[in-house]
Write a protein that holds these residues in place. Structure first.
Motif, PDB file in Angstrom:
ATOM      1  N   TYR A 169      21.131  33.807 -38.523  1.00 40.24           N
ATOM      2  CA  TYR A 169      20.422  35.087 -38.630  1.00 40.24           C
ATOM      3  C   TYR A 169      19.805  35.188 -40.022  1.00 40.24           C
ATOM      4  CZ  TYR A 169      22.999  36.989 -34.563  1.00 40.24           C
ATOM      5  OH  TYR A 169      23.509  37.217 -33.317  1.00 40.24           O
ATOM      6  N   PHE A 170      18.889  36.147 -40.168  1.00 39.76           N
ATOM      7  CA  PHE A 170      18.531  36.625 -41.490  1.00 39.76           C
ATOM      8  C   PHE A 170      19.434  37.830 -41.745  1.00 39.76           C
ATOM      9  CE2 PHE A 170      14.426  34.604 -40.378  1.00 39.76           C
ATOM     10  CZ  PHE A 170      14.329  33.752 -41.465  1.00 39.76           C
ATOM     11  N   ASP A 207      16.957  39.076 -37.137  1.00 42.95           N
ATOM     12  CA  ASP A 207      17.466  39.797 -38.301  1.00 42.95           C
ATOM     13  C   ASP A 207      18.706  40.581 -37.895  1.00 42.95           C
ATOM     14  OD1 ASP A 207      15.114  38.875 -39.363  1.00 42.95           O
ATOM     15  OD2 ASP A 207      14.412  40.825 -40.066  1.00 42.95           O
ATOM     16  N   THR A 208      19.642  40.758 -38.815  1.00 43.23           N
ATOM     17  CA  THR A 208      20.828  41.569 -38.534  1.00 43.23           C
ATOM     18  C   THR A 208      21.296  42.262 -39.803  1.00 43.23           C
ATOM     19  OG1 THR A 208      23.051  41.602 -37.568  1.00 43.23           O
ATOM     20  CG2 THR A 208      22.485  39.694 -38.940  1.00 43.23           C
ATOM     21  N   THR A 209      21.922  43.414 -39.627  1.00 41.50           N
ATOM     22  CA  THR A 209      22.464  44.147 -40.774  1.00 41.50           C
ATOM     23  C   THR A 209      23.897  43.741 -41.099  1.00 41.50           C
ATOM     24  OG1 THR A 209      23.291  45.940 -39.358  1.00 41.50           O
ATOM     25  CG2 THR A 209      21.050  46.165 -40.239  1.00 41.50           C
ATOM     26  N   ARG A 210      24.529  42.962 -40.231  1.00 43.79           N
ATOM     27  CA  ARG A 210      25.923  42.591 -40.506  1.00 43.79           C
ATOM     28  C   ARG A 210      25.985  41.451 -41.515  1.00 43.79           C
ATOM     29  NH1 ARG A 210      27.430  37.769 -38.573  1.00 43.79           N
ATOM     30  NH2 ARG A 210      26.698  36.969 -36.558  1.00 43.79           N
ATOM     31  N   GLY A 258      35.072  27.487 -38.500  1.00 45.39           N
ATOM     32  CA  GLY A 258      35.466  26.980 -39.809  1.00 45.39           C
ATOM     33  C   GLY A 258      34.357  26.939 -40.838  1.00 45.39           C
ATOM     34  N   LYS A 259      33.143  27.391 -40.479  1.00 44.40           N
ATOM     35  CA  LYS A 259      32.012  27.366 -41.415  1.00 44.40           C
ATOM     36  C   LYS A 259      31.383  28.755 -41.504  1.00 44.40           C
ATOM     37  CE  LYS A 259      30.777  22.522 -40.504  1.00 44.40           C
ATOM     38  NZ  LYS A 259      29.695  21.597 -40.054  1.00 44.40           N
ATOM     39  N   MET A 260      30.980  29.113 -42.720  1.00 40.68           N
ATOM     40  CA  MET A 260      30.316  30.399 -42.909  1.00 40.68           C
ATOM     41  C   MET A 260      28.866  30.316 -42.440  1.00 40.68           C
ATOM     42  SD  MET A 260      30.820  33.498 -43.851  1.00 40.68           S
ATOM     43  CE  MET A 260      32.339  33.381 -44.806  1.00 40.68           C
ATOM     44  N   GLU A 261      28.423  31.338 -41.715  1.00 43.16           N
ATOM     45  CA  GLU A 261      27.034  31.394 -41.271  1.00 43.16           C
ATOM     46  C   GLU A 261      26.089  31.367 -42.475  1.00 43.16           C
ATOM     47  OE1 GLU A 261      27.169  33.992 -37.185  1.00 43.16           O
ATOM     48  OE2 GLU A 261      27.425  35.064 -39.074  1.00 43.16           O
ATOM     49  N   VAL A 262      24.888  30.806 -42.258  1.00 44.20           N
ATOM     50  CA  VAL A 262      23.921  30.615 -43.338  1.00 44.20           C
ATOM     51  C   VAL A 262      22.698  31.492 -43.096  1.00 44.20           C
ATOM     52  CG1 VAL A 262      22.429  28.939 -44.512  1.00 44.20           C
ATOM     53  CG2 VAL A 262      24.706  28.244 -43.699  1.00 44.20           C
ATOM     54  N   ASN A 263      22.245  32.178 -44.142  1.00 46.89           N
ATOM     55  CA  ASN A 263      21.065  33.017 -44.034  1.00 46.89           C
ATOM     56  C   ASN A 263      19.853  32.180 -43.633  1.00 46.89           C
ATOM     57  OD1 ASN A 263      19.661  35.597 -44.442  1.00 46.89           O
ATOM     58  ND2 ASN A 263      18.655  34.545 -46.132  1.00 46.89           N
ATOM     59  N   GLY A 264      19.114  32.651 -42.612  1.00 47.82           N
ATOM     60  CA  GLY A 264      17.939  31.943 -42.142  1.00 47.82           C
ATOM     61  C   GLY A 264      18.227  30.873 -41.112  1.00 47.82           C
ATOM     62  N   VAL A 265      19.508  30.650 -40.819  1.00 45.36           N
ATOM     63  CA  VAL A 265      19.894  29.660 -39.804  1.00 45.36           C
ATOM     64  C   VAL A 265      20.377  30.384 -38.549  1.00 45.36           C
ATOM     65  CG1 VAL A 265      21.400  27.723 -39.230  1.00 45.36           C
ATOM     66  CG2 VAL A 265      20.452  27.934 -41.543  1.00 45.36           C
TER      67      VAL A 265
END
Length: 245
Positions: free
Chosen positions: A84-85, A65-68, A75-82
């Motif tokens: 980090y949460f 889990d992270t607060t950021r 070139g790709k946006m990070e995905v929730n649950g992949v």
């Protein structure tokens, strides 16, 4: 340049994390778990190695889990649950206060990340070896709480390669660069001081994964490899100290 992230509830997190311990109930549930936390320098390739192990062997990635907010990586946006949460600050703070994390840490003085008990129990239920990316301060807490955890300290092959990796991966401000160098100084110093760290060089992904498996599954790592890894860590620390001087 990317703007630095700021914590709204920073002082409350500092208070909650001071001397943090999970609840008694949580520790009882984790008593027989085999857990492999990875620590190292930002940009050292921890996530790449972990994903390789998960894709090819009987390992389970415990998503932290992270607060950021999510970042643009390669070139790709990070995905929730992949990666980090990505959590609300207030929710993370409340769960830390309730003892629902194994470990959590204030990182670069601008975000809080940690390992939730719920994710470790999910991994245990799948019958696989849980592993994840833990920030350095959290690793010390993990070792104190779960002394049988197998701690991997992942290293880039050199200082120059390390700088290339994380500057090419994302755009960062000069202030954040200095923050990362100061963090690296502390991380490397402590990794060299703590005998429970199993240092592994991440140069070739297949060889790196094989080395990790030797440590985790066989309990075997040749002394000459361990000595080489220590020498690399010492050299990177020397270069970081020179940059910060």
């Amino acid at each position: 340049m990317a703007e630095a992230v700021h914590l709204v509830h920073r002082e409350a997190f500092i208070q909650a994390l001071h001397g943090y311990r999970p609840s008694k109930e949580a520790l009882e549930k984790l008593a027989d778990i085999k857990y492999v936390p990875f620590a190292g320098l930002a940009g050292g390739g921890r996530n790449t190695v972990i994903q390789y192990l998960v894709n090819n062997y009987e390992y389970h990635f415990v998503v932290s889990d992270t607060t950021r907010p999510p970042k643009l990586r390669d070139g790709k946006m990070e995905v929730n649950g992949v990666q980090y949460f990505f959590r609300n600050e207030k929710d993370v703070l409340q769960e830390i206060q309730n003892g629902e994390f194994l470990e959590a840490e204030l990182i670069h003085n601008q975000q809080v990340s940690g390992t939730s008990i719920r994710e470790l129990l999910r991994a245990k239920g799948e019958g696989k070896i849980p592993l994840n990316d833990v920030e350095f301060g959290g690793v010390e807490n993990v070792h104190n709480l779960l002394p049988d955890a197998i701690v991997i300290g992942l290293l880039p092959p050199s200082y120059d390669e390390w700088i290339r990796r994380f500057t090419e991966r994302e755009e960062i401000s000069e202030q954040e660069l200095m923050n990362r160098l100061r963090t690296a100084q502390e991380v490397l110093s402590r990794m060299l001081e703590r005998p429970y760290f199993n240092l592994v060089i991440n140069d070739d992904i297949e060889q790196c994964a094989a080395d990790v498996r030797d440590i985790v599954e066989q309990g075997n790592y040749p002394p000459e490899k361990a000595a080489k890894c220590r020498a690399v860590a010492e050299d990177i620390l020397r270069r970081v100290n020179e940059r910060l001087a």
